[in-house]
Enzyme design. Structure first.
Site, PDB file in Angstrom:
ATOM      1  CD1 TRP A  44      -2.166  -2.287   1.543  1.00  0.00           C
ATOM      2  CD2 TRP A  44      -2.991  -1.148  -0.196  1.00  0.00           C
ATOM      3  NE1 TRP A  44      -3.167  -3.040   0.962  1.00  0.00           N
ATOM      4  CE2 TRP A  44      -3.691  -2.365  -0.097  1.00  0.00           C
ATOM      5  CE3 TRP A  44      -3.331  -0.261  -1.221  1.00  0.00           C
ATOM      6  CZ2 TRP A  44      -4.707  -2.730  -0.992  1.00  0.00           C
ATOM      7  CZ3 TRP A  44      -4.344  -0.609  -2.112  1.00  0.00           C
ATOM      8  CH2 TRP A  44      -5.018  -1.833  -1.993  1.00  0.00           C
TER       9      TRP A  44
ATOM     10  CG  ASP B 150      -3.419   4.228   3.726  1.00  0.00           C
ATOM     11  OD1 ASP B 150      -4.496   4.110   4.339  1.00  0.00           O
ATOM     12  OD2 ASP B 150      -3.115   3.536   2.732  1.00  0.00           O
TER      13      ASP B 150
ATOM     14  CE  LYS C 250      -8.747  -1.901   4.027  1.00  0.00           C
ATOM     15  NZ  LYS C 250      -8.943  -3.137   3.261  1.00  0.00           N
TER      16      LYS C 250
HETATM   17  N1  PMP Z   1      -4.534   1.543   1.883  1.00  0.00           N
HETATM   18  C1  PMP Z   1      -4.603   0.420   2.615  1.00  0.00           C
HETATM   19  C2  PMP Z   1      -3.682   0.240   3.777  1.00  0.00           C
HETATM   20  C3  PMP Z   1      -5.521  -0.577   2.259  1.00  0.00           C
HETATM   21  O1  PMP Z   1      -5.584  -1.707   2.960  1.00  0.00           O
HETATM   22  C4  PMP Z   1      -6.369  -0.378   1.146  1.00  0.00           C
HETATM   23  C5  PMP Z   1      -7.428  -1.371   0.733  1.00  0.00           C
HETATM   24  N2  PMP Z   1      -7.212  -2.671   1.055  1.00  0.00           N
HETATM   25  C6  PMP Z   1      -6.249   0.811   0.418  1.00  0.00           C
HETATM   26  C7  PMP Z   1      -5.344   1.753   0.830  1.00  0.00           C
HETATM   27  C8  PMP Z   1      -7.101   1.077  -0.775  1.00  0.00           C
HETATM   28  O2  PMP Z   1      -8.359   1.405  -0.311  1.00  0.00           O
HETATM   29  P1  PMP Z   1      -9.611   1.627  -1.256  1.00  0.00           P
HETATM   30  O3  PMP Z   1     -10.004   0.293  -1.779  1.00  0.00           O
HETATM   31  O4  PMP Z   1     -10.603   2.241  -0.315  1.00  0.00           O
HETATM   32  O5  PMP Z   1      -9.208   2.563  -2.333  1.00  0.00           O
END
Ligand code: PMP
Length: 361
Positions: free
Chosen positions: A102, A172, A196
């Site tokens: 990520w 994030d 989540k």
């Molecule tokens: N950052 C993290 C740490 C994530 O776990 C995720 C999704 N699993 C995202 C960003 C992306 O999120 P989204 O699907 O809401 O764009």
């Protein structure tokens, strides 16, 4: 009624009490004769939901004065781009701490807009840890330092946060927001997709220090400008009203449970149980993350080969456990144990793991 043992990484388990309340209010929200999905986002009912949800977030997180909370769309992935669009301007650089999948996505999006640099990386360890804070190199012209507080795929979590001095720290927190108390005043901006720990998909929470809203570029499309959303109290356009309403209910559930300290204690208990199942398996299961950076949200582990991992995924599914397959990019196994996953589900999983090891060890 049967509820699944839900270990999905996101969208993920929601508290049963919350789902029940939503069900109860679904067709007639507080005497309006309408669902929250049907009322105007300009109605006093929705404005109350919008305001109260912000207040609850601030109360539970202990957000100090001088911060604004926004409810945006486009997921955390849109924040990967919106942050550099707003802050990574000519003459500036942006520093990213690389801890896995990520963080990498956030960094790559920033590179599209300007000079983004890796301030520190744990790649050499196979992303099994968070880099030493003393190794974080922040360029003089850095607009911000970006971290990923919990790597959902790798199962690696910051246990404390780096001090970046005058350079704002951006995080994030998609996969661990509201799972533990922390000092919001250390951050310039925090963002998290809701799906989540705090609700369904469709809304992204952004908590931003208000002084950072000054002097942001005005040559961006309105929807990509933090200032536009802040000035309009997240009502510039039609918000994801039902998702915000669900976040509201989840936050009330967290509050009723005793708040973030209580969430942390409960999450630790669940995580300890599963890591113990791994550590006491005599090497049958192997934890991915270095012990001091083990995530309390995503417990990642391996078996001796891909074949056996496949069998674990299959047999666990047959036994009623959902979502244990690791992310397709890394393989292995992963139990996501966000706030709403009950201890009983983890106890059942630990039991299944012991039994599976006995059978196949
Ligand atoms: N950052 C993290 C740490 C994530 O776990 C995720 C999704 N699993 C995202 C960003 C992306 O999120 P989204 O699907 O809401 O764009």
């Amino acid at each position: 009624m049967a509820r699944a043992y839900n270990f999905n990484p996101g969208p993920a388990a929601l508290p049963l009490e919350v789902l029940r309340q939503a069900q109860e209010e679904l067709t007639d929200y507080r005497g309006t004769g309408m669902s929250v999905m049907e009322i105007s986002h300009r109605s006093k009912e929705y404005e109350a939901i919008n305001d109260e949800t912000q207040q609850l977030l601030h109360e539970l997180l202990g957000v100090p004065g001088g911060y604004k909370t926004l409810f945006l769309q486009g997921g955390a992935s849109t924040q990967f781009a919106m942050i550099p669009m707003n802050f990574l301007r000519p003459g500036k650089s942006a520093a990213y701490v690389h801890t896995g999948s990520w963080a990498d996505k956030a960094y790559k999006e920033a590179k599209l807009f300007g000079e983004a640099v890796i301030a520190a990386s744990s790649e050499a360890s196979g992303f099994t840890r968070v880099p030493d804070f003393k190794d974080i190199r922040i360029p003089d012209n850095a607009a911000y330092v970006h971290i990923t507080s919990n790597e959902t795929i790798g199962g690696v979590q910051y246990k404390e946060f780096p001090d970046t001095g005058d350079v704002p720290l951006f995080a994030d927190m998609s996969s661990d927001i509201m799972s533990r108390p922390f000092d919001v005043s250390r951050f310039g901006l925090i963002y998290a997709g809701a799906q989540k720990n705090i609700g369904p998909s469709g809304v992204t929470v952004v908590i931003i220090r208000e002084d950072l809203l000054k002097d942001l570029p005005k040559d961006l499309p309105a929807m990509f400008r933090y200032g536009v959303h802040a000035e309009n109290n997240s009502l510039y356009n039609t918000p994801p009203a039902f998702a915000v309403y669900m976040v509201n209910l989840v936050l009330k559930w967290i509050k009723a449970k005793g708040g973030l300290a209580e969430m942390e204690a409960y999450n630790r208990k669940k995580a300890d149980l599963l890591y113990r199942a791994i550590d006491e398996s005599g090497g049958f299961y192997r934890g991915v993350a270095a012990p001091e950076f083990r995530s309390h949200m995503n417990v990642t582990f391996r078996l001796r080969d891909a074949e056996l991992e496949k069998l674990f995924a299959k047999e666990s599914e047959e036994a009623g456990f959902v979502g244990l397959k690791g992310h397709r990019s890394v393989g292995g196994l992963r139990a996501s144990i966000y706030n709403a996953v009950p201890l009983e589900a983890c106890q059942a999983l630990a039991g299944f793991m012991a039994e599976f090891a006995r059978k196949h060890g």
